[in-house]
Design an enzyme around this catalytic site. Structure first.
Site, PDB file in Angstrom:
ATOM      1  N   GLY A  84       1.025  -1.478  -0.105  1.00  0.00           N
ATOM      2  CA  GLY A  84       0.280   0.339   0.287  1.00  0.00           C
ATOM      3  C   GLY A  84       0.958   1.179  -0.262  1.00  0.00           C
ATOM      4  O   GLY A  84       0.203   2.096  -0.680  1.00  0.00           O
ATOM      5  N   ARG A 126      -4.369   0.141  -7.606  1.00  0.00           N
ATOM      6  CA  ARG A 126      -2.668   0.933  -7.196  1.00  0.00           C
ATOM      7  C   ARG A 126      -2.007   1.600  -7.619  1.00  0.00           C
ATOM      8  O   ARG A 126      -1.671   2.905  -7.679  1.00  0.00           O
ATOM      9  CB  ARG A 126      -1.628   0.117  -6.693  1.00  0.00           C
ATOM     10  CG  ARG A 126      -2.099  -1.120  -5.679  1.00  0.00           C
ATOM     11  CD  ARG A 126      -1.479  -1.586  -5.470  1.00  0.00           C
ATOM     12  NE  ARG A 126      -1.429  -2.909  -3.807  1.00  0.00           N
ATOM     13  CZ  ARG A 126      -1.760  -2.881  -3.490  1.00  0.00           C
ATOM     14  NH1 ARG A 126      -1.970  -1.834  -2.476  1.00  0.00           N
ATOM     15  NH2 ARG A 126      -2.068  -4.106  -2.345  1.00  0.00           N
ATOM     16  N   PHE A 180     -14.598   3.287   2.142  1.00  0.00           N
ATOM     17  CA  PHE A 180     -13.384   2.771   0.671  1.00  0.00           C
ATOM     18  C   PHE A 180     -13.094   2.948   0.113  1.00  0.00           C
ATOM     19  O   PHE A 180     -13.748   3.515  -1.254  1.00  0.00           O
ATOM     20  CB  PHE A 180     -14.037   1.094   0.704  1.00  0.00           C
ATOM     21  CG  PHE A 180     -12.891   0.350   0.464  1.00  0.00           C
ATOM     22  CD1 PHE A 180     -11.617   0.005   1.330  1.00  0.00           C
ATOM     23  CD2 PHE A 180     -12.568  -0.179  -0.539  1.00  0.00           C
ATOM     24  CE1 PHE A 180     -11.113  -1.178   0.913  1.00  0.00           C
ATOM     25  CE2 PHE A 180     -11.604  -0.918  -1.051  1.00  0.00           C
ATOM     26  CZ  PHE A 180     -10.663  -1.441  -0.379  1.00  0.00           C
ATOM     27  N   VAL A 181     -11.385   3.515  -0.170  1.00  0.00           N
ATOM     28  CA  VAL A 181     -11.086   4.688  -1.487  1.00  0.00           C
ATOM     29  C   VAL A 181      -9.823   3.375  -2.029  1.00  0.00           C
ATOM     30  O   VAL A 181      -9.613   2.285  -0.953  1.00  0.00           O
ATOM     31  CB  VAL A 181     -10.432   5.557  -1.007  1.00  0.00           C
ATOM     32  CG1 VAL A 181     -11.721   5.953  -0.288  1.00  0.00           C
ATOM     33  CG2 VAL A 181      -9.585   5.202   0.202  1.00  0.00           C
ATOM     34  N   ASP A 190      -6.630   2.771   9.505  1.00  0.00           N
ATOM     35  CA  ASP A 190      -7.735   2.931   9.613  1.00  0.00           C
ATOM     36  C   ASP A 190      -8.413   2.772  11.003  1.00  0.00           C
ATOM     37  O   ASP A 190      -8.273   3.270  11.591  1.00  0.00           O
ATOM     38  CB  ASP A 190      -8.469   1.499   8.169  1.00  0.00           C
ATOM     39  CG  ASP A 190      -9.862   1.314   8.344  1.00  0.00           C
ATOM     40  OD1 ASP A 190     -10.591   2.274   8.091  1.00  0.00           O
ATOM     41  OD2 ASP A 190     -10.323   0.396   7.583  1.00  0.00           O
ATOM     42  N   LYS A 201      -8.484   7.329   8.538  1.00  0.00           N
ATOM     43  CA  LYS A 201     -10.321   7.266   8.744  1.00  0.00           C
ATOM     44  C   LYS A 201     -10.305   7.629  10.513  1.00  0.00           C
ATOM     45  O   LYS A 201     -10.400   6.629  10.896  1.00  0.00           O
ATOM     46  CB  LYS A 201     -10.438   6.217   8.392  1.00  0.00           C
ATOM     47  CG  LYS A 201     -10.863   6.502   6.725  1.00  0.00           C
ATOM     48  CD  LYS A 201     -11.432   4.812   6.487  1.00  0.00           C
ATOM     49  CE  LYS A 201     -11.066   4.486   5.012  1.00  0.00           C
ATOM     50  NZ  LYS A 201     -11.623   2.732   4.833  1.00  0.00           N
ATOM     51  N   ASP A 224       0.514   3.347   3.782  1.00  0.00           N
ATOM     52  CA  ASP A 224      -0.942   4.067   2.810  1.00  0.00           C
ATOM     53  C   ASP A 224      -1.913   5.079   3.259  1.00  0.00           C
ATOM     54  O   ASP A 224      -2.426   5.818   3.542  1.00  0.00           O
ATOM     55  CB  ASP A 224      -1.519   3.229   1.951  1.00  0.00           C
ATOM     56  CG  ASP A 224      -1.903   2.438   2.146  1.00  0.00           C
ATOM     57  OD1 ASP A 224      -2.077   1.775   3.578  1.00  0.00           O
ATOM     58  OD2 ASP A 224      -2.489   1.281   1.956  1.00  0.00           O
ATOM     59  N   ASP A 276      -5.850  -0.143  -2.965  1.00  0.00           N
ATOM     60  CA  ASP A 276      -6.597  -1.655  -4.040  1.00  0.00           C
ATOM     61  C   ASP A 276      -7.391  -2.176  -3.562  1.00  0.00           C
ATOM     62  O   ASP A 276      -8.096  -1.179  -2.039  1.00  0.00           O
ATOM     63  CB  ASP A 276      -4.896  -2.507  -4.049  1.00  0.00           C
ATOM     64  CG  ASP A 276      -5.601  -3.432  -2.709  1.00  0.00           C
ATOM     65  OD1 ASP A 276      -5.070  -2.801  -1.656  1.00  0.00           O
ATOM     66  OD2 ASP A 276      -5.375  -4.703  -3.342  1.00  0.00           O
TER      67      ASP A 276
HETATM   68  P1  IMP Z   1      -6.348  -0.884  10.139  1.00  0.00           P
HETATM   69  O1  IMP Z   1      -5.143  -2.114  10.144  1.00  0.00           O
HETATM   70  O2  IMP Z   1      -7.909  -1.373   9.870  1.00  0.00           O
HETATM   71  O3  IMP Z   1      -5.763   0.329  10.463  1.00  0.00           O
HETATM   72  O4  IMP Z   1      -5.934  -0.880   7.628  1.00  0.00           O
HETATM   73  C1  IMP Z   1      -4.804  -0.621   7.577  1.00  0.00           C
HETATM   74  C2  IMP Z   1      -4.336  -0.938   6.139  1.00  0.00           C
HETATM   75  O5  IMP Z   1      -5.757  -1.153   5.810  1.00  0.00           O
HETATM   76  C3  IMP Z   1      -3.962  -0.245   5.730  1.00  0.00           C
HETATM   77  O6  IMP Z   1      -3.124  -0.657   5.046  1.00  0.00           O
HETATM   78  C4  IMP Z   1      -4.750  -1.108   4.244  1.00  0.00           C
HETATM   79  O7  IMP Z   1      -3.837  -1.273   2.907  1.00  0.00           O
HETATM   80  C5  IMP Z   1      -5.905  -1.668   4.294  1.00  0.00           C
HETATM   81  N1  IMP Z   1      -6.778  -0.325   4.074  1.00  0.00           N
HETATM   82  C6  IMP Z   1      -7.868   0.614   5.334  1.00  0.00           C
HETATM   83  N2  IMP Z   1      -8.857   1.144   5.055  1.00  0.00           N
HETATM   84  C7  IMP Z   1      -8.588   0.937   3.124  1.00  0.00           C
HETATM   85  C8  IMP Z   1      -9.285   1.556   2.923  1.00  0.00           C
HETATM   86  O8  IMP Z   1      -9.842   3.025   2.333  1.00  0.00           O
HETATM   87  N3  IMP Z   1      -9.090   1.154   0.998  1.00  0.00           N
HETATM   88  C9  IMP Z   1      -7.730  -0.066   0.865  1.00  0.00           C
HETATM   89  N4  IMP Z   1      -7.375  -0.599   1.972  1.00  0.00           N
HETATM   90  C10 IMP Z   1      -7.559  -0.190   2.918  1.00  0.00           C
HETATM   91 MG    MG Z   2      -1.350  -1.946   3.262  1.00  0.00          MG
END
Ligand code: IMP
Ligand code: MG
Length: 192
Positions: free
Chosen positions: A52, A173, A160-161, A111, A139, A108, A167
């Site tokens: 990412g 990507r 979701f982006v 979340d 986010k 990237d 991706d």
């Molecule tokens: P987290 O562990 O939930 O904070 O998520 C982080 C990872 O989830 C990022 O490195 C992304 O690979 C993926 N991710 C989270 N939200 C998105 C999105 O909206 N689009 C694409 N990938 C996402």
């Molecule tokens: Mg990622």
């Protein structure tokens, strides 16, 4: 310029552009300055979370006017789904020594916060001099664990982006901007 060079393949699959190419360029330049200012005299050991962070890190590194060492780690968390699938796993770990180094972790998007908190924990066990984190997108509304990044490109709403490294099922990507996929493209079973 011929029209074929103007249209970006895949961009027609977006419902909405959230962060444009020019916004990204401007913000990445500024982030590079902010990061350089935070490390006035130090070499930075950048750890990018692939895939990412690939595009973001490639552009950002060129805007950080400091000596840099680079390594990448691979973490799996999203499996062709638009929602997080359980606990992130480190699939490929560091290959350089980070003890007593100033580590800047790049991803990237922040979340739920699970990925970065797992990776920061791993890095801290290796006794770095410091650890800071930088994400292109944040986010905030989706956080499940308490985590804030030190440097954030853009706060974005809970959607979701894809694009600029992000991706859906390893696609999109290479889009130069970040946007939301059209709803009918968010779950095609043939892409799994
Ligand atoms: P987290 O562990 O939930 O904070 O998520 C982080 C990872 O989830 C990022 O490195 C992304 O690979 C993926 N991710 C989270 N939200 C998105 C999105 O909206 N689009 C694409 N990938 C996402
Ligand atoms: Mg990622």
């Amino acid at each position: 310029m011929p029209a074929t060079n103007v249209v970006v393949p895949g961009i027609q699959d977006l419902e909405e552009i959230i962060v444009s190419e020019s916004m990204i360029k401007r913000r990445v330049r500024k982030l590079g300055e902010e990061i350089a200012a935070a490390y006035p005299d130090e070499e930075i050991t950048v750890v990018a979370i692939i895939n990412g962070a690939l595009l973001f890190a490639a552009d950002l590194l060129r805007e950080i006017r400091r000596p840099i060492r680079l390594d990448c780690i691979r973490v799996s968390s999203y499996r062709n789904e638009t929602r997080s699938a359980g606990k992130p796993e480190i699939v490929h770990s560091l290959t350089i020594d980070i003890a007593n180094r100033h580590v800047l972790l790049i991803d990237d998007i922040l979340d739920t916060g699970k990925t970065l908190s797992v990776v920061v924990k791993l890095i801290k066990k290796l006794n770095p001099a410091s650890v800071k984190t930088c994400v292109l997108l944040d986010k905030k509304g989706r956080r499940e664990v308490d985590f804030e990044a030190d440097f954030v490109g853009f706060p974005i709403p809970d959607q979701f982006v894809v694009g600029y490294g992000l991706d859906f099922a390893e696609r999109y990507r290479n889009l130069p901007c970040v946007g939301v996929l059209k709803p009918h493209l968010q779950n095609p079973p043939e892409w799994r």
